[in-house]
Design a protein around this motif. Sequence first.
Motif, mmCIF file in Angstrom:
data_model
loop_
_atom_site.group_PDB
_atom_site.id
_atom_site.type_symbol
_atom_site.label_atom_id
_atom_site.label_comp_id
_atom_site.label_asym_id
_atom_site.label_seq_id
_atom_site.Cartn_x
_atom_site.Cartn_y
_atom_site.Cartn_z
ATOM 1 N N LEU A 194 17.355 87.319 104.347
ATOM 2 C CA LEU A 194 16.688 88.673 104.229
ATOM 3 C C LEU A 194 16.021 88.928 105.602
ATOM 4 O O LEU A 194 16.324 89.851 106.346
ATOM 5 C CB LEU A 194 16.020 89.027 103.286
ATOM 6 C CG LEU A 194 15.466 90.423 102.993
ATOM 7 C CD1 LEU A 194 15.117 90.671 101.639
ATOM 8 C CD2 LEU A 194 14.109 90.636 104.042
ATOM 9 N N ILE A 195 15.120 87.986 105.857
ATOM 10 C CA ILE A 195 14.270 88.261 106.897
ATOM 11 C C ILE A 195 14.992 88.286 108.343
ATOM 12 O O ILE A 195 15.021 89.139 109.302
ATOM 13 C CB ILE A 195 13.081 87.218 107.075
ATOM 14 C CG1 ILE A 195 12.032 87.759 105.951
ATOM 15 C CG2 ILE A 195 12.477 87.150 108.570
ATOM 16 C CD1 ILE A 195 11.172 88.992 106.328
ATOM 17 N N ASN A 196 15.796 87.193 108.388
ATOM 18 C CA ASN A 196 16.681 86.945 109.586
ATOM 19 C C ASN A 196 17.735 88.060 109.835
ATOM 20 O O ASN A 196 18.040 88.535 111.018
ATOM 21 C CB ASN A 196 17.457 85.421 109.564
ATOM 22 C CG ASN A 196 16.420 84.354 110.059
ATOM 23 O OD1 ASN A 196 15.195 84.536 109.551
ATOM 24 N ND2 ASN A 196 16.842 83.262 110.608
ATOM 25 N N THR A 197 18.269 88.587 108.835
ATOM 26 C CA THR A 197 19.064 89.539 108.971
ATOM 27 C C THR A 197 18.507 90.723 109.477
ATOM 28 O O THR A 197 19.163 91.578 110.399
ATOM 29 C CB THR A 197 19.703 89.988 107.495
ATOM 30 O OG1 THR A 197 20.347 88.837 107.022
ATOM 31 C CG2 THR A 197 20.957 90.994 107.585
ATOM 32 N N MET A 198 17.503 91.207 108.795
ATOM 33 C CA MET A 198 16.831 92.217 109.292
ATOM 34 C C MET A 198 16.207 92.049 110.801
ATOM 35 O O MET A 198 16.231 92.986 111.552
ATOM 36 C CB MET A 198 15.398 92.371 108.525
ATOM 37 C CG MET A 198 14.884 93.888 108.381
ATOM 38 S SD MET A 198 13.550 93.827 107.273
ATOM 39 C CE MET A 198 12.096 92.957 108.477
ATOM 40 N N VAL A 199 15.765 90.983 111.355
ATOM 41 C CA VAL A 199 15.068 90.787 112.336
ATOM 42 C C VAL A 199 16.440 90.599 113.680
ATOM 43 O O VAL A 199 16.138 91.497 114.478
ATOM 44 C CB VAL A 199 14.447 89.400 112.483
ATOM 45 C CG1 VAL A 199 14.163 89.128 113.914
ATOM 46 C CG2 VAL A 199 13.079 89.406 111.870
#
Lengths: 273, 289
Positions: B174-179
Motif C-alpha cells: 500500500l505505502i509503496n504504491t501510494m508513494v
Amino acid sequence: MSQVPNIGSEAPATGASGRRRVIETHGLSKIFTLSEGSVTALRDVNIAIDEGEFVSFVGPSGCGKSTLLNIISGLLPATTGTVLLDGEDITEPSHKMGFMFQTPVLLPWRTVEKNVLLPAEVQGLNVEALRPKALDVIEAVGLKDFRHAYPKQLSGGMQQRVALARVLTYEPEVLLMDEPFGALDEFTREAMNLELMRITQSAGITCIFVTHNITEAVFLSDKVVVMTPRPGEVSGVLDIDLPRPREIGTMKDPAFADLIFEVRSLLGRHVHA
Amino acid sequence: MRDAVIDANAPSPRLDPVKADAAKADAAARELRRQRERRTDWYYRIGAISIGVVILLLWEALPYFDLVNPIILPPFTKVAYALYTLVQQPFFPRHLLITLNEIVVGFLVGTGLGLGVGIALAVWPPVKRLIYPYVVGFQAIPKIVFAPLFIAWFGFDQISKIVMAVVIAFFPVLINTMVGLESVPADARKLMRSMKATPLQLFYKVSFLHALPIIFAGVQAAFTFAVIGAIVGEFVGAKEGLGYLLNLYNFQLRIDRAFAVIVILAGIGAAGFFLLEWADRKFIFWRER
C-alpha cells in the motif's frame, strides 16, 4: 512581430512580415496568490508572433518567461487577458502546439522509437501508419542507429534529441520550448542549436523559445523579447536581422556583438542583480 | 547492453592508423580492467563462502566440545540429519503444503489489497484525506496482537492464518504504491497534459509504470511478511502446518527437529525472495541499479 493594439479578438491578421499571424496575446497578466501574499508574475504582456517566426524570450529568473510560455501553451490559465492561436482563444492545450522542457522527460521503459510515438498513441492515432514518419524524424535528429536503444543508454544531448523528435512527429504549428538546452554542456548546446534551426526552418515551424542565455537567443531568433522581473514585463523587443542560414561563423559578425549588447542594455540593472 | 552508454562521438569503424592503435590500446586496457574486476569478484565470493564455513564449523564444534549444551544447540550435522529424516515422514508434506498455501494466498491477497487501496489513495485525494489517518494508525499497531482474535473469529483452520498474513503483508505494498504514484515528476505530468492525455492514459502509460519499481520493492517485503504472518498465526493456535510442528518440537525438546523446520522456513523465505528478485530484473529492466 509588431506591438499589438488592444482591439480585442479579430480574425487572423497578417503581421508586419506579410505572413499569417499565429499567436497573439492581449493584456496578459498572471497573479499567483501565495500564503504570504500575491505575486505579479506577468503584467500586461502584448505580443504577436507570425507564422514561421523564431521568437525568444530572454530574462533573468523570475521574469515570468516560463509562466508566459505555460499560459500560451494552455497549461496555465491567465489571470487577465487572452491568448489567441490562429485567432481562437486558448483555454486548454492544443494539438497544434508541441512542448519541450529543460529535461527530456523520456519514459525509461520505452525505446527511442516508442518514446517518439507516444504522442500518436495518446492521441489515438494509427501508430503503424505513423511509424515511417517517426523514423524519418528520428533520422533527422541523427539518432537512426539508436531507435531501439533505451533512454539511459543515451547521453544528455541525445536524450534531448529524442524529446525534439517526439515533439516533431506531432507536426506542430507552434513549438514551445522552455530552456530545452539549459541542462546541456556548451558544446552540445551549440550542436543542438544548429540542428534545431535547420529542422524548424525547413519545416517552417513557428518557435517560441525561452532561455536565459543571451547568445543562444540572438543566434537562433528572428525576434528577441527581453523581459524583466518583479513584476514580469516586456522591456523591449529586438529584431534580429542577421542573414540566414546562420552558422557558428555568424557569431563573428560585428552586428551579432551589437545585438547582444542591445539585449543587455534592455535588461538594464537586472543583469547585475 | 543494458549498462552500455552509447556515445554519439564514438569512433567510426574507418580510422586512421594512429587512432586505430589508440583504440586498440584502449580496448586492451579495458580488457585488463575487466579481468581484474572478475578476479576481485572471485575473491569476495570465496570470502563470503569462507564466512559461512566458519559459522557451520563453530555450530558443529561448540556443542561437540560441550562449550554449549547440545540440548540447547544441537550440532550442525545432527540438525542436517534431523532435516533428512523429517522430510521423509509421511505427515510432513501435509504440514508443508498447508503452510505454503497460507503464505501464498496471504501474499497474493495482501498484495492485491495493498495495490488497490494504494492506487485509490494516490488517485483520489479526498479518499486519502478521509482514510489515510486510519491507515497510519492501523500500521502503528503491532499486528501480532490480533492473532488470538483472528483465531476466535476465524477458527483454528487456515483462514485465520491467511488473514494474519494478509494483514501484515498488505501494508508495504500500500505505502509503496501510494508513494510511487505520487512521485511521478511534474514535467512528466505536464508533458502528458500538453498532449491532452486523459487521466486514465496518464495513469497506465506513465504513473503506474513509473511507480512499478517502487511498488515491487513493497511486494518483495510483502512476501517476507506473509511468511511471518502465517507462522505467527500457527504459533498462536493451529492443528497443522510448519509453525505447529516447530512449536510441537520445541515443547518436546527435540531441538534438532525444531532447527530443521526453521531451515525449511528459511528456504521458503529465500526461494520467494529470489523468485521475486528474478521477476524484478526481468520485468522492471529500466530500474536504476
